[in-house]
Write an enzyme that holds these catalytic residues in place. Structure first.
Site, mmCIF file in Angstrom:
data_model
loop_
_atom_site.group_PDB
_atom_site.id
_atom_site.type_symbol
_atom_site.label_atom_id
_atom_site.label_comp_id
_atom_site.label_asym_id
_atom_site.label_seq_id
_atom_site.Cartn_x
_atom_site.Cartn_y
_atom_site.Cartn_z
ATOM 1 C CD GLU A 40 -2.833 1.109 2.427
ATOM 2 O OE1 GLU A 40 -2.830 0.147 3.222
ATOM 3 O OE2 GLU A 40 -3.528 2.126 2.563
ATOM 4 N NE ARG A 54 3.942 -8.109 11.350
ATOM 5 C CZ ARG A 54 3.432 -7.334 10.386
ATOM 6 N NH1 ARG A 54 2.427 -7.778 9.659
ATOM 7 N NH2 ARG A 54 3.900 -6.147 10.170
ATOM 8 C CE LYS A 113 3.078 -0.003 4.764
ATOM 9 N NZ LYS A 113 2.484 -0.054 3.438
HETATM 10 P P1 ATP Z 1 2.710 -2.599 8.158
HETATM 11 O O1 ATP Z 1 2.129 -3.667 9.024
HETATM 12 O O2 ATP Z 1 4.140 -2.303 8.404
HETATM 13 O O3 ATP Z 1 1.874 -1.360 8.101
HETATM 14 P P2 ATP Z 1 1.455 -3.562 5.867
HETATM 15 O O4 ATP Z 1 1.207 -5.020 5.927
HETATM 16 O O5 ATP Z 1 0.317 -2.660 6.133
HETATM 17 O O6 ATP Z 1 2.717 -3.223 6.723
HETATM 18 P P3 ATP Z 1 1.530 -3.458 3.066
HETATM 19 O O7 ATP Z 1 2.064 -2.384 2.195
HETATM 20 O O8 ATP Z 1 0.088 -3.719 3.087
HETATM 21 O O9 ATP Z 1 2.066 -3.151 4.488
HETATM 22 O O10 ATP Z 1 2.318 -4.810 2.812
HETATM 23 C C1 ATP Z 1 2.747 -5.293 1.568
HETATM 24 C C2 ATP Z 1 3.126 -6.739 1.724
HETATM 25 O O11 ATP Z 1 4.205 -6.871 2.640
HETATM 26 C C3 ATP Z 1 1.975 -7.538 2.289
HETATM 27 O O12 ATP Z 1 1.862 -8.734 1.550
HETATM 28 C C4 ATP Z 1 2.368 -7.791 3.709
HETATM 29 O O13 ATP Z 1 1.825 -8.973 4.199
HETATM 30 C C5 ATP Z 1 3.894 -7.834 3.627
HETATM 31 N N1 ATP Z 1 4.490 -7.476 4.911
HETATM 32 C C6 ATP Z 1 4.296 -6.342 5.622
HETATM 33 N N2 ATP Z 1 4.964 -6.381 6.790
HETATM 34 C C7 ATP Z 1 5.620 -7.571 6.825
HETATM 35 C C8 ATP Z 1 6.483 -8.209 7.770
HETATM 36 N N3 ATP Z 1 6.817 -7.630 8.927
HETATM 37 N N4 ATP Z 1 6.971 -9.431 7.459
HETATM 38 C C9 ATP Z 1 6.656 -10.014 6.293
HETATM 39 N N5 ATP Z 1 5.848 -9.485 5.363
HETATM 40 C C10 ATP Z 1 5.329 -8.273 5.618
HETATM 41 MG MG MG Z 2 -1.483 -3.213 4.994
#
Ligand code: ATP
Ligand code: MG
Length: 557
Positions: free
Chosen positions: A29, A253, A263
């Site tokens: 995102e 994760r 984020k």
């Molecule tokens: P955050 O939790 O940091 O806000 P998010 O999941 O909202 O991250 P996205 O931009 O939606 O961020 O994530 C893009 C991809 O990265 C998704 O498939 C998500 O599952 C993966 N991702 C995000 N954080 C992690 C993590 N700590 N470990 C592994 N994969 C991750």
């Molecule tokens: Mg997300």
């Protein structure tokens, strides 16, 4: 790419002929910068496809217009490429807004979706809890005609924000809360970074994600464990629409000690100016790691080593640093830099006379060769390498003692000069002319070797020493009533001015990584390093506590 349960699924699907080719996607995102956790997901998605002759798309999941920005899109593209991956195609969930809208109409026609006038708060109340079934919305029984009419008018912008939603009609008594008539669209009159003012309604994550996967014919849609309970909904939408059956697979994760990986929290650090920006070298963002000097190959190696499982765990920051050291030990050129300079004068060396010595650029890589360094009467050494009153096991310079100057001569301290305050400001030495290059023809043992820079050639540099942002292993585990951000280490950045570096360092290109002999690995800062004004960031120290701990553990076991 290591073997793990997701690789096994992919291989089985190829072997059985379920898929002739695999397609994955990385779906960030654009509401912030990518961090180490995303690196894990990137390495997994791109690695899976590359290992099996498939392809990976980069898809921006841009369905929340109020938090998303074009600047984040550009930063994410740069970070994915820097990590070493190139996408097959670039898409945006917003590319599919028209298709999603049409499919929503199809679900309404099938009696599987309805317009609901409950407020967000009421929807929450009606949903029930894990122990209590939900209640049906009073608008659940609307006719297909009325639903289509209201939905078209939602899209036309007739209704105010939050006044209505489109919901899937599934099961308000389901044990899975995600199936209790989840919201598919909300009304939001907000401009979008790509579609501008053209949509007053936006799809939810659940409605957009799986359908986007299906449009791109993604075979394996991997995501983190918190989406496990969303999988039945993911599958329900695809089955009701009869579209390409992408399959969602969840993995744990990444969490890393001494830092935060979300984020939302990273945005807070930036917003409250606890750091200098998203690319502050202490940040666990890809941009921060790049500026810190972490090589992309080391980050990929780290992602390989941590593996892919369904068990949540916390990985030691030390493992990442270990990967960085391993990579840099192989490739980084060795240089000499004095961080806390102390003048050394060779009293028996003629003024204005210099000798050119050959310094080895990288003992791990003979092909790297040597560079000339000038040796003269006045040199800089590090204050830490001289003690007036040394303890027994101190093998560096002290009054009356000998030490080897790296690539140069063996010298003996014959006099110490102090200022009025009693501080040592200069050490005077003699040199042994027979020891050029460091050898002792008479076979006497010289215990210590120290680094130096010729005063005549030295450039002044700024050096930034970094430590983890948080001293605590788990910075988020704070006592009641305290804020994790207050646990930040104020000493996590120490800036040294007036460091003395050899000319080859002043000429380094921004982003160039080197080893300062005996000190650590450093990178010329990608923003601030200029010819004539060198600025270096410490990437990592030389001491590998992680490897030591592993050896001890192995020894004990
Ligand atoms: P955050 O939790 O940091 O806000 P998010 O999941 O909202 O991250 P996205 O931009 O939606 O961020 O994530 C893009 C991809 O990265 C998704 O498939 C998500 O599952 C993966 N991702 C995000 N954080 C992690 C993590 N700590 N470990 C592994 N994969 C991750
Ligand atoms: Mg997300």
């Amino acid at each position: 790419m290591g073997s793990h349960f997701i690789a096994d699924i992919v291989e089985a699907d190829l072997a059985s002929g379920k898929h002739a080719e695999i397609r994955t996607r990385f779906p960030p995102e654009p509401n912030g910068y990518l961090h180490l956790g995303h690196a894990k997901s990137i390495c997994l998605n791109f690695g899976l496809a590359a290992a099996h002759g498939g392809t990976t798309n980069l898809r921006f999941d841009d369905t929340n217009p109020t938090t998303e920005e074009e600047a984040y899109v550009r930063a994410i593209e740069r970070d994915v490429r820097w990590l070493g991956f190139e996408w097959n195609a670039l898409y945006y969930a917003s590319d599919y807004f028209e298709q999603l809208y049409e499919w929503a109409g199809r679900l309404i026609e099938k009696g599987k979706a309805y317009v609901c006038d409950l407020t967000a708060e009421q929807v929450r109340q009606y949903r029930g809890t894990l122990t209590e079934p939900g209640r049906e919305s009073p608008h659940r029984g609307r006719s297909v005609e009325e639903n289509l009419d209201l939905f078209h008018r939602m899209r036309a912008g007739e209704f105010p924000d939050g006044s209505r939603t489109l919901r899937a009609k599934i099961d308000m008594a389901s044990g899975n809360l995600n199936l209790r008539d989840p919201v598919m669209y909300r009304i939001l009159h907000a401009p979008h970074h790509r579609t501008g003012e053209s949509w007053p309604i936006y799809p939810t994550y659940d409605w957009a994600h799986g359908q986007s996967d299906s449009i791109e014919r993604i075979t394996h849609s991997v995501c983190t464990l918190e989406f496990e309970d969303h999988r039945p909904l993911y599958e329900w939408f695809i089955a009701e629409l009869g579209i390409f059956p992408s399959r969602q697979i969840e993995f744990a994760r990444l969490n890393v000690t001494h830092t935060v990986l979300s984020k939302r929290k990273l945005l807070r650090l930036v917003g409250e100016k606890a750091v200098s920006g998203w690319d502050d070298p202490r940040m666990p963002t890809i941009a921060g790691l790049r500026r810190r000097g972490y090589p992309p190959a080391a980050i990929r190696d780290f992602c390989d080593r941590i593996g892919i499982t369904k068990q949540e765990s916390v990985v030691e920051l030390g493992l990442l640093e270990h990967c960085v050291r391993e990579e840099l030990n192989r490739v980084a050129l060795r240089r000499m830099a004095v961080l806390r300079p102390l003048r050394l004068v060779l009293v028996d060396w003629p003024e204005g006379h210099f000798e050119e010595l050959a310094a080895v650029d990288n003992p791990e890589d003979p092909a790297a060769g040597t560079r000339p360094v000038r040796f003269g009467r006045e040199l800089w050494i590090d204050r830490d390498d001289f003690l007036e009153d040394p303890p027994k096991k101190y093998f560096r310079l002290a009054p009356g003692r000998e030490v080897r100057l790296r690539w140069g001569y063996v010298v003996r301290c014959v006099e110490v000069i102090k200022d009025a305050a009693g501080e040592v400001v200069e050490v005077r030495c003699t040199h042994d002319p027979a020891t050029r290059g460091g050898g002792t023809p008479d076979g006497r043992r010289i215990q210590g070797t120290i680094h130096w820079v010729a005063a005549a050639d030295a450039a002044d540099a700024e050096v930034r020493l970094y430590a983890p942002l948080f001293p605590d292993t788990d910075p988020e585990a704070v006592p009641e009533g305290t804020d994790w951000i207050e646990r930040l280490d104020p000493q996590s950045l120490v800036t040294l001015a007036g460091c003395k570096v050899e000319p080859a360092l002043a000429a380094a290109a921004p982003g160039e990584r080197v080893q300062f002999e005996r000190v650590g690995y450093f990178v010329a800062d990608e923003r601030d390093h200029l010819p004539g004004r060198p600025v270096f960031n410490r990437i990592v120290t030389l001491r590998d506590t992680w490897a030591k701990v592993q050896q001890q553990a192995a020894g004990k076991g």
